[in-house]
Design an enzyme around this catalytic site. Sequence first.
Site, PDB file in Angstrom:
ATOM      1  N   LYS A  20      11.401   6.969  -7.383  1.00 49.35           N
ATOM      2  CA  LYS A  20      12.319   5.849  -7.133  1.00 49.35           C
ATOM      3  C   LYS A  20      13.719   6.189  -7.616  1.00 49.35           C
ATOM      4  O   LYS A  20      14.714   5.945  -6.909  1.00 49.35           O
ATOM      5  CB  LYS A  20      11.802   4.579  -7.815  1.00 49.35           C
ATOM      6  N   ARG A  79       6.869   5.314   1.222  1.00 43.30           N
ATOM      7  CA  ARG A  79       7.994   4.433   0.911  1.00 43.30           C
ATOM      8  C   ARG A  79       9.339   5.162   0.999  1.00 43.30           C
ATOM      9  O   ARG A  79       9.495   6.269   0.518  1.00 43.30           O
ATOM     10  CB  ARG A  79       7.829   3.823  -0.476  1.00 43.30           C
ATOM     11  N   GLY A 101       0.792  -1.220   0.000  1.00 46.02           N
ATOM     12  CA  GLY A 101       0.000   0.000   0.000  1.00 46.02           C
ATOM     13  C   GLY A 101       0.826   1.272   0.000  1.00 46.02           C
ATOM     14  O   GLY A 101       0.498   2.229   0.694  1.00 46.02           O
ATOM     15  N   ASP A 147       2.478   8.669   0.019  1.00 41.65           N
ATOM     16  CA  ASP A 147       3.438   7.615  -0.306  1.00 41.65           C
ATOM     17  C   ASP A 147       4.469   7.587   0.809  1.00 41.65           C
ATOM     18  O   ASP A 147       5.241   8.530   0.973  1.00 41.65           O
ATOM     19  CB  ASP A 147       4.109   7.895  -1.654  1.00 41.65           C
TER      20      ASP A 147
END
Length: 211
Positions: A160, A134, A99, A132
Site C-alpha cells: 500500500k 488491488r 477479496g 492480490d
Amino acid sequence: MPDTPAATPRARVRVPLRFHDGYSVDSELVTFHGLADGEEHVAVVLGDPGPVPLVRLHSECLTGDVFGSARCDCGAQLREAVERIAGTGGVLLYLRQEGRGIGLYNKLDAYALQDQGLDTYEANAALGLPEDARDYTAAAQMLSALGITELDLLSNNPDKAEQLRARGVAVRDRVPTGVFTTAHNVRYLRAKVLQTSHTLPLTELTELTAG
C-alpha cells in the site's frame, strides 16, 4: 499525480458511527467524481485532520466488516482504525475491493479451497486469479481531492505504501495495526507475512499455528 486525471469531491454528509462494542464517533463521508476504476469508494473523515494525517486504506470485506467473520482480521482492523484515526484526526478510505480485488463470490470459492489445505494466496492462484488484484490509483485520487499530499499510513502491508508513493503521495511513516488472531485466521495471517511481507509477529503466529 502521475498521468492520472484528477478526481473531485461529489458530496459530503455527516454520519454518526456506532459499533457493536458501544464505541461511537461522528464522521463525514465523502464521495467522488472521476475515480479511475469507476467504483463507489468513500472517504471517512474522522476528527480534525492535520497537515500529515493518519490514513488507512481499508478494503471492503463483507464477511469480516459486516458479519464478524473470524476467518480474517478485517472487521477488527476496521474498528481499531476508526478509533485510532479519530483520536489523531485523519481519513479512512473504504475501498470497494472485496477479496483483495477478486470479488465476493471468488473470495468464497477461495475459502472452500482453503478448507482443503491451501493458503489464501494459493487458493487464488488455483482459481486462476491474482494473489492480490488491488490497485490504489483511486485511493491516491481521493487523497489528492481531499488535499492530502503527505500522510502516515495505518497498515501492515508494504504494498500500500509503495503504490501510494508511486502515485505521488508522500508516505512519511507506516504505522502497524494491531494483531487480531482467532482460532480460524492464524494460518491466514501467517501467509500474509510469508507471502507479502506484512509486518506481523511471525514467530508468534507460527507457534499458534503449530499449537
